[in-house]
Write a protein that holds these residues in place. Structure first.
Motif, PDB file in Angstrom:
ATOM      1  N   LYS A   1      34.513   9.448   7.563  1.00  0.00           N
ATOM      2  CA  LYS A   1      33.270   9.964   6.980  1.00  0.00           C
ATOM      3  C   LYS A   1      33.370  11.452   6.665  1.00  0.00           C
ATOM      4  CE  LYS A   1      30.309   6.640   9.408  1.00  0.00           C
ATOM      5  NZ  LYS A   1      29.193   6.474  10.385  1.00  0.00           N
ATOM      6  N   GLU A   2      34.371  12.092   7.230  1.00  0.00           N
ATOM      7  CA  GLU A   2      34.557  13.539   7.112  1.00  0.00           C
ATOM      8  C   GLU A   2      33.265  14.262   7.490  1.00  0.00           C
ATOM      9  OE1 GLU A   2      38.293  14.182   4.176  1.00  0.00           O
ATOM     10  OE2 GLU A   2      36.338  14.050   3.178  1.00  0.00           O
ATOM     11  N   ALA A   3      32.850  13.992   8.723  1.00  0.00           N
ATOM     12  CA  ALA A   3      31.608  14.550   9.228  1.00  0.00           C
ATOM     13  C   ALA A   3      31.652  14.649  10.740  1.00  0.00           C
ATOM     14  CB  ALA A   3      30.424  13.676   8.807  1.00  0.00           C
TER      15      ALA A   3
ATOM     16  N   VAL B   1      34.871  24.099   6.754  1.00  0.00           N
ATOM     17  CA  VAL B   1      35.301  22.768   6.336  1.00  0.00           C
ATOM     18  C   VAL B   1      34.794  22.469   4.930  1.00  0.00           C
ATOM     19  CG1 VAL B   1      35.062  20.293   6.803  1.00  0.00           C
ATOM     20  CG2 VAL B   1      35.504  21.889   8.690  1.00  0.00           C
ATOM     21  N   GLU B   2      33.601  22.920   4.621  1.00  0.00           N
ATOM     22  CA  GLU B   2      33.080  22.732   3.266  1.00  0.00           C
ATOM     23  C   GLU B   2      34.030  23.323   2.237  1.00  0.00           C
ATOM     24  OE1 GLU B   2      28.947  23.664   0.898  1.00  0.00           O
ATOM     25  OE2 GLU B   2      29.858  25.286   2.062  1.00  0.00           O
ATOM     26  N   GLN B   3      34.540  24.509   2.478  1.00  0.00           N
ATOM     27  CA  GLN B   3      35.485  25.114   1.548  1.00  0.00           C
ATOM     28  C   GLN B   3      36.728  24.245   1.390  1.00  0.00           C
ATOM     29  OE1 GLN B   3      36.546  29.195   2.136  1.00  0.00           O
ATOM     30  NE2 GLN B   3      34.461  29.952   1.789  1.00  0.00           N
ATOM     31  N   ASP B   4      37.234  23.736   2.507  1.00  0.00           N
ATOM     32  CA  ASP B   4      38.415  22.872   2.448  1.00  0.00           C
ATOM     33  C   ASP B   4      38.179  21.668   1.539  1.00  0.00           C
ATOM     34  OD1 ASP B   4      39.588  24.575   4.258  1.00  0.00           O
ATOM     35  OD2 ASP B   4      39.528  23.179   5.946  1.00  0.00           O
TER      36      ASP B   4
ATOM     37  N   ASP C   1      25.584  15.534  15.871  1.00  0.00           N
ATOM     38  CA  ASP C   1      25.301  16.908  16.304  1.00  0.00           C
ATOM     39  C   ASP C   1      24.882  17.711  15.074  1.00  0.00           C
ATOM     40  OD1 ASP C   1      25.338  19.576  17.229  1.00  0.00           O
ATOM     41  OD2 ASP C   1      26.825  19.062  18.764  1.00  0.00           O
ATOM     42  N   GLU C   2      23.579  17.771  14.843  1.00  0.00           N
ATOM     43  CA  GLU C   2      23.058  18.436  13.645  1.00  0.00           C
ATOM     44  C   GLU C   2      23.366  19.927  13.643  1.00  0.00           C
ATOM     45  OE1 GLU C   2      18.759  19.021  11.335  1.00  0.00           O
ATOM     46  OE2 GLU C   2      18.938  17.619  13.013  1.00  0.00           O
ATOM     47  N   GLU C   3      23.241  20.558  14.800  1.00  0.00           N
ATOM     48  CA  GLU C   3      23.499  21.998  14.875  1.00  0.00           C
ATOM     49  C   GLU C   3      24.954  22.303  14.555  1.00  0.00           C
ATOM     50  OE1 GLU C   3      23.364  25.709  18.069  1.00  0.00           O
ATOM     51  OE2 GLU C   3      22.861  23.682  18.721  1.00  0.00           O
ATOM     52  N   ALA C   4      25.857  21.544  15.143  1.00  0.00           N
ATOM     53  CA  ALA C   4      27.278  21.768  14.876  1.00  0.00           C
ATOM     54  C   ALA C   4      27.614  21.470  13.425  1.00  0.00           C
ATOM     55  CB  ALA C   4      28.122  20.906  15.812  1.00  0.00           C
ATOM     56  N   SER C   5      26.956  20.471  12.848  1.00  0.00           N
ATOM     57  CA  SER C   5      27.225  20.109  11.455  1.00  0.00           C
ATOM     58  C   SER C   5      26.902  21.258  10.510  1.00  0.00           C
ATOM     59  CB  SER C   5      26.428  18.866  11.068  1.00  0.00           C
ATOM     60  OG  SER C   5      26.858  17.739  11.811  1.00  0.00           O
TER      61      SER C   5
ATOM     62  N   GLU D   1      45.859  17.743   0.355  1.00  0.00           N
ATOM     63  CA  GLU D   1      45.322  16.761   1.307  1.00  0.00           C
ATOM     64  C   GLU D   1      45.805  17.055   2.720  1.00  0.00           C
ATOM     65  OE1 GLU D   1      45.118  15.131  -2.730  1.00  0.00           O
ATOM     66  OE2 GLU D   1      46.790  15.969  -1.577  1.00  0.00           O
ATOM     67  N   GLU D   2      47.064  17.423   2.855  1.00  0.00           N
ATOM     68  CA  GLU D   2      47.619  17.724   4.181  1.00  0.00           C
ATOM     69  C   GLU D   2      47.102  19.057   4.706  1.00  0.00           C
ATOM     70  OE1 GLU D   2      51.899  15.481   3.883  1.00  0.00           O
ATOM     71  OE2 GLU D   2      51.515  17.177   2.549  1.00  0.00           O
ATOM     72  N   ALA D   3      46.933  20.021   3.817  1.00  0.00           N
ATOM     73  CA  ALA D   3      46.368  21.310   4.227  1.00  0.00           C
ATOM     74  C   ALA D   3      44.978  21.127   4.823  1.00  0.00           C
ATOM     75  CB  ALA D   3      46.320  22.259   3.030  1.00  0.00           C
ATOM     76  N   VAL D   4      44.179  20.278   4.191  1.00  0.00           N
ATOM     77  CA  VAL D   4      42.825  20.021   4.690  1.00  0.00           C
ATOM     78  C   VAL D   4      42.868  19.368   6.067  1.00  0.00           C
ATOM     79  CG1 VAL D   4      40.739  18.646   4.300  1.00  0.00           C
ATOM     80  CG2 VAL D   4      41.758  19.945   2.408  1.00  0.00           C
ATOM     81  N   ARG D   5      43.757  18.417   6.266  1.00  0.00           N
ATOM     82  CA  ARG D   5      43.838  17.722   7.549  1.00  0.00           C
ATOM     83  C   ARG D   5      44.096  18.686   8.710  1.00  0.00           C
ATOM     84  NH1 ARG D   5      48.277  13.180   6.929  1.00  0.00           N
ATOM     85  NH2 ARG D   5      47.940  13.072   9.197  1.00  0.00           N
ATOM     86  N   SER D   6      45.095  19.518   8.574  1.00  0.00           N
ATOM     87  CA  SER D   6      45.416  20.425   9.688  1.00  0.00           C
ATOM     88  C   SER D   6      44.352  21.497   9.865  1.00  0.00           C
ATOM     89  CB  SER D   6      46.797  21.057   9.471  1.00  0.00           C
ATOM     90  OG  SER D   6      46.833  21.824   8.277  1.00  0.00           O
TER      91      SER D   6
END
Length: 416
Positions: free
Chosen positions: A391-393, A135-138, A397-401, A363-368
């Motif tokens: 929040k895009e987070a 997700v960071e890359q997105d 859940d710290e581990e999952a984050s 923007e749409e690529a990131v959503r999907s």
């Protein structure tokens, strides 16, 4: 990347097919003067990249001038076909001032790093799906394209199919009433793959192929389909690789993913034998922020919108609805209408020239793609995952984050 159905058969066919581009495909007598053409560089020209390469040759007002690929024989053959130059390092291609745009069709783990480098080099980019391996890359990719103002086209070509557009317009025009549920289906992945180390072929620059991914011994099944799709170092498998298509149709037909926090309940299998280790046999239920329920399971490629007054189901090869009369609907001027894109590659060229958005934006690529990543993280953690789209987070859940990020092998970074 490529069409994932019957992937081994398709890959073999592509590898065997010569690059023969008839003179009429270039259409030079019908193209704009050289000063008005969009000059293209192709980065990754095997498999799906080879298909895109051939397709772009018949685009109006486009001219391919350069090719970059980690396989020497492949890049030289494609470059010869266009009378252009072949590069072992994509950065040399991006450094050329005479290239307007690039087509990125590498293995998945290279999509975002190359797209970011292209945008920072002042190039517009057609980027194959899926988007990032995290997700960071997105999110970084989106930020760079927004800041640079470069045109982005995502390789979800079903947006350039009339029946897919019509089905989404029916849903957005309220023809099935209030939306109640969503059902998404995408082809499954698989297990297996040789783990026996061997020497890379002499035509392959293996160091460059690995790039930002962890360095691992070369094996016979690592650097070609399905390995490029089913190895977690390079991909999250068909959750995104094939899921990108029906999930893109989902967000084209509705905005349920933006309505509020979504909770993903997911089961799946991660193979523990062989080379392939992306999620397979998944079964995902998502509680959407607006009260809708979405399911995502393996099968054919399809997206079904279920409303209070009927349903519409869309897949690459067709469309169905209930009541059947929906299929004969004539949308009026007050109904919802999307721009018409008869051809995905040409839509990109037209967007580059007009500076108007392509049919599938960053923007749409990131959503999907985020939906795919949340499914993957939910399977891998073995517990529900809640994603807050505002929040895009990940919530609570710290581990999952921590799984929103992936380390990149030096010297590669997202700095482009």
């Amino acid at each position: 990347m490529i069409s994932r159905r019957n992937v081994l058969k398709a890959a073999a066919a592509v590898a065997a097919a010569p690059t023969i581009i008839p003179a009429t495909a270039w259409g030079t007598e019908e193209k704009a003067p050289p000063s008005e053409r969009v000059t293209l560089g192709h980065i990754g020209v095997g498999g799906r990249g080879g298909g895109l390469f051939r397709g772009f040759q018949s685009c109006k007002d486009a001219q391919s001038v350069a090719v970059a690929d980690c396989y020497k024989d492949r890049r030289e053959a494609r470059a010869k076909a266009i009378g252009g130059k072949a590069y072992a390092d994509f950065r040399e291609l991006l450094a050329r001032d005479d290239i307007d745009a690039v087509v990125v069709a590498t293995p998945d783990h290279w999509h975002v790093p190359i797209a970011i480098a292209a945008a920072k080099a002042g190039k517009d980019a057609y980027v194959e799906k899926p988007l990032g391996v995290s997700v960071e890359q997105d999110l970084v990719c989106r930020k760079v394209f927004q800041e640079t103002g470069r045109i982005f086209q995502y390789g979800t070509q079903q947006r350039s199919m009339a029946h897919c557009r019509f089905g989404c317009e029916l849903v957005r025009s309220g023809k099935i009433g209030e939306l109640k549920a969503l059902e998404v289906v995408a082809p499954d992945g698989g297990a297996g793959g040789s783990t026996e180390p061997t020497d890379p072929p002499p035509t392959l620059d293996y160091e460059m192929w690995i790039g930002p991914a962890p360095m691992k011994p070369y094996t016979a099944d690592r650097c070609h389909p399905p390995g490029t799709y089913w190895i977690y170092d390079y991909s999250i498998g068909y959750l995104a690789g094939w899921g990108a298509h029906p999930l893109d149709i989902l967000i084209w037909g509705c905005d349920a993913d933006l309505a509020g926090p979504m909770t993903f309940h997911a089961k799946g299998v991660i193979p523990d034998k062989g080379l392939y280790d992306t999620v397979i046999h998944w079964d995902v239920t998502v509680e959407m922020g607006n009260g809708l329920t979405m399911t995502f399971k393996p099968g054919r490629d399809s997206t079904k919108f279920i409303g209070t007054e009927g349903w519409v189901e869309i897949w690459r090869g067709g469309i169905d609805a209930e009541p059947k009369s929906l299929l004969d609907s004539k949308l009026g001027p007050d109904d919802f209408h999307y721009p018409v894109s008869p051809r995905h590659d040409q839509n990109f060229i037209d967007a580059v020239k007009s500076r108007k958005p392509a049919i599938t934006t960053i923007e749409e690529a990131v959503r999907s793609d985020i939906i795919s990543h949340m499914c993957d993280i939910a399977v891998r953690t073995g517990r529900p995952i809640t994603w807050d789209p505002k929040k895009e987070a990940i919530v609570g859940d710290e581990e999952a984050s921590k799984m929103l990020h992936r380390d990149m092998r030096a010297p590669w970074t997202l700095e482009g």
